[in-house]
Design a protein around this motif. Structure first.
Motif, PDB file in Angstrom:
ATOM      1  N   LYS A 288       0.812  -1.215   0.000  1.00 41.44           N
ATOM      2  CA  LYS A 288       0.000   0.000   0.000  1.00 41.44           C
ATOM      3  C   LYS A 288       0.844   1.263   0.000  1.00 41.44           C
ATOM      4  O   LYS A 288       0.547   2.232  -0.708  1.00 41.44           O
ATOM      5  N   GLY A 289       1.910   1.269   0.775  1.00 37.41           N
ATOM      6  CA  GLY A 289       2.757   2.461   0.822  1.00 37.41           C
ATOM      7  C   GLY A 289       3.359   2.794  -0.525  1.00 37.41           C
ATOM      8  O   GLY A 289       3.416   3.968  -0.923  1.00 37.41           O
ATOM      9  N   VAL A 294       3.346   5.832  -5.830  1.00 34.15           N
ATOM     10  CA  VAL A 294       3.150   5.837  -7.286  1.00 34.15           C
ATOM     11  C   VAL A 294       2.113   6.880  -7.670  1.00 34.15           C
ATOM     12  O   VAL A 294       2.311   7.649  -8.620  1.00 34.15           O
ATOM     13  N   ILE A 295       1.016   6.934  -6.918  1.00 33.23           N
ATOM     14  CA  ILE A 295      -0.050   7.880  -7.230  1.00 33.23           C
ATOM     15  C   ILE A 295       0.273   9.274  -6.710  1.00 33.23           C
ATOM     16  O   ILE A 295      -0.007  10.282  -7.377  1.00 33.23           O
ATOM     17  N   GLY A 296       0.815   9.374  -5.508  1.00 37.16           N
ATOM     18  CA  GLY A 296       1.054  10.673  -4.882  1.00 37.16           C
ATOM     19  C   GLY A 296      -0.060  11.073  -3.942  1.00 37.16           C
ATOM     20  O   GLY A 296      -0.114  12.211  -3.473  1.00 37.16           O
ATOM     21  N   ARG A 297      -0.955  10.133  -3.633  1.00 38.38           N
ATOM     22  CA  ARG A 297      -2.072  10.368  -2.723  1.00 38.38           C
ATOM     23  C   ARG A 297      -2.245   9.155  -1.817  1.00 38.38           C
ATOM     24  O   ARG A 297      -1.907   8.035  -2.206  1.00 38.38           O
ATOM     25  N   THR A 298      -2.800   9.381  -0.624  1.00 39.68           N
ATOM     26  CA  THR A 298      -3.109   8.262   0.249  1.00 39.68           C
ATOM     27  C   THR A 298      -4.290   7.499  -0.328  1.00 39.68           C
ATOM     28  O   THR A 298      -5.202   8.080  -0.911  1.00 39.68           O
ATOM     29  N   LYS A 299      -4.261   6.188  -0.161  1.00 38.69           N
ATOM     30  CA  LYS A 299      -5.288   5.355  -0.788  1.00 38.69           C
ATOM     31  C   LYS A 299      -6.629   5.481  -0.078  1.00 38.69           C
ATOM     32  O   LYS A 299      -7.684   5.484  -0.715  1.00 38.69           O
TER      33      LYS A 299
END
Length: 423
Positions: A288-289, A294-299
């Motif tokens: 998850k981290g 990769v996205i730049g946002r918390t999931k």
């Protein structure tokens, strides 16, 4: 990867008369001089285009009772299905001109689609058609029609400078048979049966003139949640944060084409379509981290890394205690963020799930749909950055692509989609 979950700031006098509230199938056939088993608009299915312009009797309207809240108006400055709140499902179909069909025959299909569009979106019963959604509401059905550069050239109309061919992007594996097309129809609704009905009606009306090139079906669109929260894609990421908003009544704005181009497109838009397969097995094996980096946002919340809320400002200068960038240099958020207002797009993406592939994995991912004023100054530069540096590219594969000029809306009863283009 395309700019998927991230980041945006910010008359023909011979036209067939009709009733704005919809037509029965029998009336539609009467207007077009079509009867019995030859009830199509095929080249051999009617006695000539001149029949399309003959005066017609007042049509008989057989209208289902529908709630006003379920009806998306077909007429307007712009076509519906763009600024319309995103419905839950989409059917996207590209057509090619069949055989030797010419400009007049294609125009006849556009007239027929206009009449059918008004009927379908108001819940009118069309005799002789599937009626598979009989008794249902219109489920906020919207119908949006666009044309490709190939059609513009076939009918020898003026091609807009912004109706460009997309360049090759690194990592793409484009299937040409599932890309492009002479025309595109986007059907959106909250009920798949309503979509199936509309798709079958429009395809039947075009038979012999247009043939289906490819079709995609999607679900769970960004923004479809009635409570206003951002929906998730098949990677589990919030998809649609900071999307551009606009009004169906606006005469200008970040996605509408103004009157500085060909007159036939004033009030229209451009649609970029990308079918993006998500490599979910690799993604699911990533912790998850790392997914968040990769996205730049918390999931969980969709907040930019280092922040608490999805709506928080994306601080690209923020750094961790060790001096590293809080939002990594190759993160999707950073690279998809518009460098200027010219890069703004309104995303209207849908998830899709397709066939089981030979390796046992499922072909699934995102139907990336983005409306914009000029792809050459918006989608293309953003995608070039993403293709070169985006960490998300390792988990995606784009397999089809296309650019279409979305026609302006119609407001007068005597008008029809594409009337200025085909005049």
């Amino acid at each position: 990867m395309q700019p998927v979950p991230e980041e945006q700031e910010g008359r023909d006098p011979a036209a067939v008369p009709h009733k704005a509230r919809g037509l029965s199938r029998r009336s539609l056939m009467g207007i077009f001089g079509i009867t019995g088993a030859t009830a199509t608009l095929g080249v051999a299915g009617y006695a000539g285009v001149s029949q399309l312009t003959k005066p017609a009797p007042t049509p008989t309207v057989e209208t289902e009772q529908v709630q006003a809240s379920d009806v998306v108006a077909f007429d307007g400055i712009h076509q519906a299905g763009i600024a319309t709140p995103a419905q839950s499902n989409v059917v996207l179909t590209a057509y090619d001109v069949a055989g030797t069909a010419g400009k007049a025959e294609i125009a006849a299909v556009m007239k027929a689609w206009t009449l059918a569009g008004r009927a379908l979106t108001t819940g009118s019963s069309m005799e002789g058609d599937p009626d598979i959604s009989t008794g249902s509401s219109t489920a906020s059905l919207s119908i949006t029609v666009g044309v490709g550069a190939t059609l513009v050239e076939k009918i020898k109309a003026q091609r807009p400078g912004a109706l460009v061919d997309l360049p090759a992007f690194a990592g793409d594996q484009i299937d040409p048979l599932r890309s492009g097309g002479d025309l595109v129809v986007q059907l959106c609704a909250d009920d798949p049966l309503v979509l199936a009905q509309a798709d079958r009606v429009l395809t039947r009306l075009a038979r012999g003139i247009l043939r289906v090139r490819w079709q995609e079906q999607g679900f769970g669109s960004t923004g479809a949640r009635k409570d206003g929260r951002t929906g998730r894609n098949l990677m589990g990421q919030l998809d649609g944060t900071n999307n551009v908003t606009t009004s169906a009544l606006a005469k200008a704005g970040p996605i509408w084409v103004s009157d500085d181009g060909p007159a036939w497109l004033a009030g229209g838009s451009y649609l970029v379509v990308r079918r993006i397969r998500m490599l979910t097995e690799q993604w699911d094996q990533t912790n998850k981290g790392q997914q968040e980096r990769v996205i730049g946002r918390t999931k969980d919340t969709g907040a930019p890394l280092g922040s608490k809320l999805e709506s928080d400002f994306v601080d690209l200068e923020a750094k961790n205690p060790d001096g590293s960038l809080t939002i990594p240099a190759d993160s999707h958020v950073r690279l998809a963020k518009p460098a200027s207002s010219a890069e703004n797009m309104m995303r209207r993406g849908y998830s899709y799930r397709g066939a089981v592939l030979p390796d046992g994995s499922v072909d699934q991912g995102l139907l990336f749909l983005a409306f914009q004023k000029d792809p050459s100054t918006s989608f293309i530069p953003v995608q070039q950055r993403l293709a070169a540096h985006d960490a998300l590219e390792r988990f995606t594969l784009t397999t089809s692509s296309g650019v279409f000029a979305i026609l302006p809306g119609v407001s007068a009863e005597s008008d029809w989609l594409g009337s200025a283009l085909f005049s």
